[in-house]
Design an enzyme around this catalytic site. Structure first.
Site, PDB file in Angstrom:
ATOM      1  N   LYS A   1      39.556  30.427  27.500  1.00 50.34           N
ATOM      2  CA  LYS A   1      40.610  30.343  28.515  1.00 50.34           C
ATOM      3  C   LYS A   1      41.953  30.081  27.862  1.00 50.34           C
ATOM      4  CE  LYS A   1      41.491  29.907  32.997  1.00 50.34           C
ATOM      5  NZ  LYS A   1      42.604  30.839  32.764  1.00 50.34           N
TER       6      LYS A   1
ATOM      7  N   LYS B   1      44.297  32.291  23.652  1.00 46.10           N
ATOM      8  CA  LYS B   1      45.680  32.555  24.036  1.00 46.10           C
ATOM      9  C   LYS B   1      45.983  34.013  23.771  1.00 46.10           C
ATOM     10  CE  LYS B   1      49.182  30.097  25.631  1.00 46.10           C
ATOM     11  NZ  LYS B   1      49.119  28.866  26.444  1.00 46.10           N
TER      12      LYS B   1
ATOM     13  N   SER C   1      43.611  26.067  36.982  1.00 49.85           N
ATOM     14  CA  SER C   1      43.031  27.389  36.719  1.00 49.85           C
ATOM     15  C   SER C   1      41.501  27.312  36.815  1.00 49.85           C
ATOM     16  CB  SER C   1      43.413  27.869  35.324  1.00 49.85           C
ATOM     17  OG  SER C   1      44.654  28.539  35.358  1.00 49.85           O
TER      18      SER C   1
HETATM   19  P1  NAD Z   1      58.825  30.085  31.851  1.00 48.75           P
HETATM   20  O1  NAD Z   1      59.017  31.403  31.227  1.00 48.75           O
HETATM   21  O2  NAD Z   1      58.508  30.005  33.293  1.00 48.75           O
HETATM   22  O3  NAD Z   1      60.105  29.138  31.613  1.00 48.75           O
HETATM   23  C1  NAD Z   1      60.639  28.820  30.370  1.00 48.75           C
HETATM   24  C2  NAD Z   1      62.131  28.530  30.552  1.00 48.75           C
HETATM   25  O4  NAD Z   1      62.655  28.046  29.319  1.00 48.75           O
HETATM   26  C3  NAD Z   1      62.942  29.773  30.923  1.00 48.75           C
HETATM   27  O5  NAD Z   1      63.722  29.479  32.057  1.00 48.75           O
HETATM   28  C4  NAD Z   1      63.784  30.048  29.678  1.00 48.75           C
HETATM   29  O6  NAD Z   1      65.036  30.639  29.964  1.00 48.75           O
HETATM   30  C5  NAD Z   1      63.938  28.642  29.121  1.00 48.75           C
HETATM   31  N1  NAD Z   1      64.269  28.619  27.692  1.00 48.75           N
HETATM   32  C6  NAD Z   1      63.789  29.389  26.716  1.00 48.75           C
HETATM   33  N2  NAD Z   1      64.308  29.042  25.524  1.00 48.75           N
HETATM   34  C7  NAD Z   1      65.163  28.027  25.775  1.00 48.75           C
HETATM   35  C8  NAD Z   1      66.009  27.245  24.968  1.00 48.75           C
HETATM   36  N3  NAD Z   1      66.087  27.431  23.657  1.00 48.75           N
HETATM   37  N4  NAD Z   1      66.727  26.257  25.555  1.00 48.75           N
HETATM   38  C9  NAD Z   1      66.663  26.057  26.878  1.00 48.75           C
HETATM   39  N5  NAD Z   1      65.856  26.768  27.700  1.00 48.75           N
HETATM   40  C10 NAD Z   1      65.130  27.742  27.162  1.00 48.75           C
HETATM   41  O7  NAD Z   1      57.700  29.388  30.952  1.00 48.75           O
HETATM   42  P2  NAD Z   1      56.725  28.198  31.390  1.00 48.75           P
HETATM   43  O8  NAD Z   1      55.493  28.793  31.956  1.00 48.75           O
HETATM   44  O9  NAD Z   1      57.479  27.182  32.153  1.00 48.75           O
HETATM   45  O10 NAD Z   1      56.327  27.627  29.949  1.00 48.75           O
HETATM   46  C11 NAD Z   1      57.144  26.694  29.260  1.00 48.75           C
HETATM   47  C12 NAD Z   1      56.303  25.969  28.218  1.00 48.75           C
HETATM   48  O11 NAD Z   1      55.205  25.325  28.864  1.00 48.75           O
HETATM   49  C13 NAD Z   1      55.687  26.877  27.137  1.00 48.75           C
HETATM   50  O12 NAD Z   1      55.633  26.151  25.925  1.00 48.75           O
HETATM   51  C14 NAD Z   1      54.277  27.104  27.643  1.00 48.75           C
HETATM   52  O13 NAD Z   1      53.365  27.417  26.616  1.00 48.75           O
HETATM   53  C15 NAD Z   1      53.990  25.737  28.251  1.00 48.75           C
HETATM   54  N6  NAD Z   1      52.894  25.745  29.242  1.00 48.75           N
HETATM   55  C16 NAD Z   1      52.974  26.528  30.358  1.00 48.75           C
HETATM   56  C17 NAD Z   1      51.933  26.492  31.287  1.00 48.75           C
HETATM   57  C18 NAD Z   1      51.984  27.260  32.580  1.00 48.75           C
HETATM   58  O14 NAD Z   1      51.113  27.030  33.438  1.00 48.75           O
HETATM   59  N7  NAD Z   1      52.944  28.127  32.802  1.00 48.75           N
HETATM   60  C19 NAD Z   1      50.812  25.681  31.044  1.00 48.75           C
HETATM   61  C20 NAD Z   1      50.771  24.901  29.894  1.00 48.75           C
HETATM   62  C21 NAD Z   1      51.827  24.938  28.998  1.00 48.75           C
END
Ligand code: NAD
Length: 476
Positions: free
Chosen positions: A75, A111, A367
């Site tokens: 997953k 991943k 999930s």
């Molecule tokens: P997302 O694409 O929804 O949002 C990420 C945001 O970060 C965007 O708005 C982008 O513009 C901004 N961003 C990118 N680079 C940046 C920077 N240098 N400075 C400021 N802002 C910046 O992504 P997400 O799903 O929210 O994921 C964010 C993090 O959380 C990632 O590391 C991801 O692996 C982790 N994560 C996500 C989930 C999930 O369910 N979506 C679960 C576990 C972990």
């Protein structure tokens, strides 16, 4: 530059994850072979495929890494970003293995990544890329309800998950469990209520747990509880927005937000929903009424606050900016936001780090609930809701009769209520985050040599994974 662990130069993201593993392994007595088996990526699939876009033909690079097969299915999310690489996907897959173990979700870690900047493509092109990537996964048997189940990550959302499901279902006509091949789907496609906000909600639950104990807050100079804490968030995407929103609802003051295009700060607090609406309207968080613009977005992370929530990408807090970080707590909502060198600097400053491997596990937890819903083919709560409601009603009638006191209609509706899907999901998520934190905390406090919560989390995860191999008789 020589690092505390004897390596030279900055570590890659995957090396950084393995550094955390190795630090934890020192506290365990498993045979080296077993530890190597746990730490190694089991399957790595790299793919290149052509796509016709407005700009002509392009060859797109993608990966799917299954870090651990100790449980099935594997997953993990799928990331769309220009910086995606094989080692990054390996690091993220490895984190998924430890994350699933920590929150007792019975999956191996995986991943996926596609090396594109989604902003460069039209919706139509993104759909073609997603469907083609899914077809490549199907060809090599790298996706399926019992094999490997993707989910959203950075740069993807429910929309991409719906395309993945539809592509998978087209290749597997009549497969009754096809919807369980991917999670994070829209509700109409078999998704579960509460998945969109699950990671951010989990971040809030984890932070609440960590800040509850006065004894743990004393060394960082904070009072217990989240109320009145000042918070800075990096990334107002899915995770960052929801984490900030739930923290704000719990009484935190969001004093800074950093995004791609720049940052904004306001010591009196920023309304997260209003900032999001402003960004949707103007394509930027800058010039938000009442806030000060900070054109260099990374500078926002260095402003004074109690809690810093990096929620964008990895390697955001490095040896360069770590000495200037003023936050007392760094809550890792993103995966790998702190480099190894920065972690040592923050630790020396006494900053409390709540590690990614635990803190953002809310997404995979919910999930898991979606996957169960898809396999059972019944909405969560459907079978018991009415029954519970009428049982509570009968109890209330009995209490009213015995006490000669009646409830109002509103009070009765509030108390005599069966759980909906969203109630069950949120309660399951809260329970999971609390239980996992307590297990990690116990590991931390059980041995004064365990330096931090991250090492404790890895100890807890490795122990749970090792049991699977030992009980299979593969290792002594
Ligand atoms: P997302 O694409 O929804 O949002 C990420 C945001 O970060 C965007 O708005 C982008 O513009 C901004 N961003 C990118 N680079 C940046 C920077 N240098 N400075 C400021 N802002 C910046 O992504 P997400 O799903 O929210 O994921 C964010 C993090 O959380 C990632 O590391 C991801 O692996 C982790 N994560 C996500 C989930 C999930 O369910 N979506 C679960 C576990 C972990």
């Amino acid at each position: 530059m020589s690092q505390a662990d004897g390596t030279n130069g900055p570590l890659s993201f995957f090396e950084n994850v393995n550094r955390s593993f190795d630090r934890a392994a020192r506290f365990l007595t498993y045979p080296e072979g077993l530890l190597t088996q746990i730490r190694t990526c089991n399957s790595v699939y790299a793919v290149q495929f052509p796509i016709r876009t407005r700009h002509g033909y392009e060859v797109i690079a993608g990966w799917r890494v299954q870090h651990s097969h100790h449980k099935a299915p594997c997953k993990g999310g799928i990331r769309y970003a220009p910086v995606v690489s094989e080692q990054e996907v390996q690091a993220l897959a490895a984190l998924m293995t430890y994350k699933c173990a920590l929150v007792d979700v019975p999956f191996g870690g995986a991943k996926g990544g596609v090396q594109i900047d989604p902003k460069r493509y039209s919706v139509d092109e993104l759909e073609r890329i997603t469907r083609r990537y899914t077809a490549e996964l199907i060809k090599k048997n790298f996706i399926g309800p019992g094999i490997d189940v993707p989910a959203p990550d950075y740069g993807t959302s429910g929309r991409e998950m719906a395309w993945i499901f539809d592509t998978y279902a087209s290749f597997h006509p009549g497969q009754i469990d096809a919807a369980a091949c991917v999670t994070g789907k829209p509700i109409s496609q078999g998704g579960v209520q509460g998945r969109v906000e699950a990671t951010g909600r989990g971040v809030y639950f984890g932070l609440r747990e960590a800040c509850e104990n006065a004894e743990d807050m004393k060394p960082v100079g904070l009072s217990p509880g989240l109320a009145d804490k000042t918070v800075i968030v990096q990334g107002l995407g899915n995770v960052g927005y929801h984490a900030a929103k739930f923290c704000q609802e719990a009484g935190c003051r969001i004093v800074g937000i950093a995004e791609y295009e720049g940052g904004i700060v306001n010591a009196r607090g920023l309304d997260v929903d209003a900032v999001r609406a402003h960004r949707a309207q103007t394509q930027s968080i800058l010039d938000f009424p009442g806030a000060e613009n900070v054109p260099q977005s990374p500078a926002v992370l260095e402003r004074a606050c109690d809690i810093l929530i990096p929620a964008a990408l990895e390697n955001q807090i490095t040896a360069t900016n770590a000495p200037r970080i003023q936050a007392k707590i760094v809550a890792e909502a993103a995966n790998g936001p702190i480099t190894a060198q920065a972690e040592d600097i923050l630790a020396a400053k006494g900053v409390l780090i709540i590690p990614d491997v635990y803190l953002n596990a809310g997404g995979v937890t919910v999930s898991y609930f979606e996957w169960l819903k898809n396999l059972s083919h019944v909405q969560l709560g459907r079978m018991g809701k009415r029954f519970d409601q009428s049982a509570f009603d009968k109890i209330l009638h009995t209490v009213e009769r015995l006490t000669d006191k009646g409830l109002s209609e509103g009070e009765r509706r509030e108390v005599a209520r069966g759980a909906d899907e969203i109630d069950l999901v949120n309660s399951g998520l809260e329970e999971t985050m609390i239980t996992a934190y307590r297990q990690i905390y116990e590991e931390w406090r059980a041995d004064t040599q365990v330096p931090d919560l991250r090492t404790a989390a890895f100890i807890s995860a490795i122990k749970k994974i090792a049991v699977s191999y030992i009980e299979l008789g593969i290792f002594p």
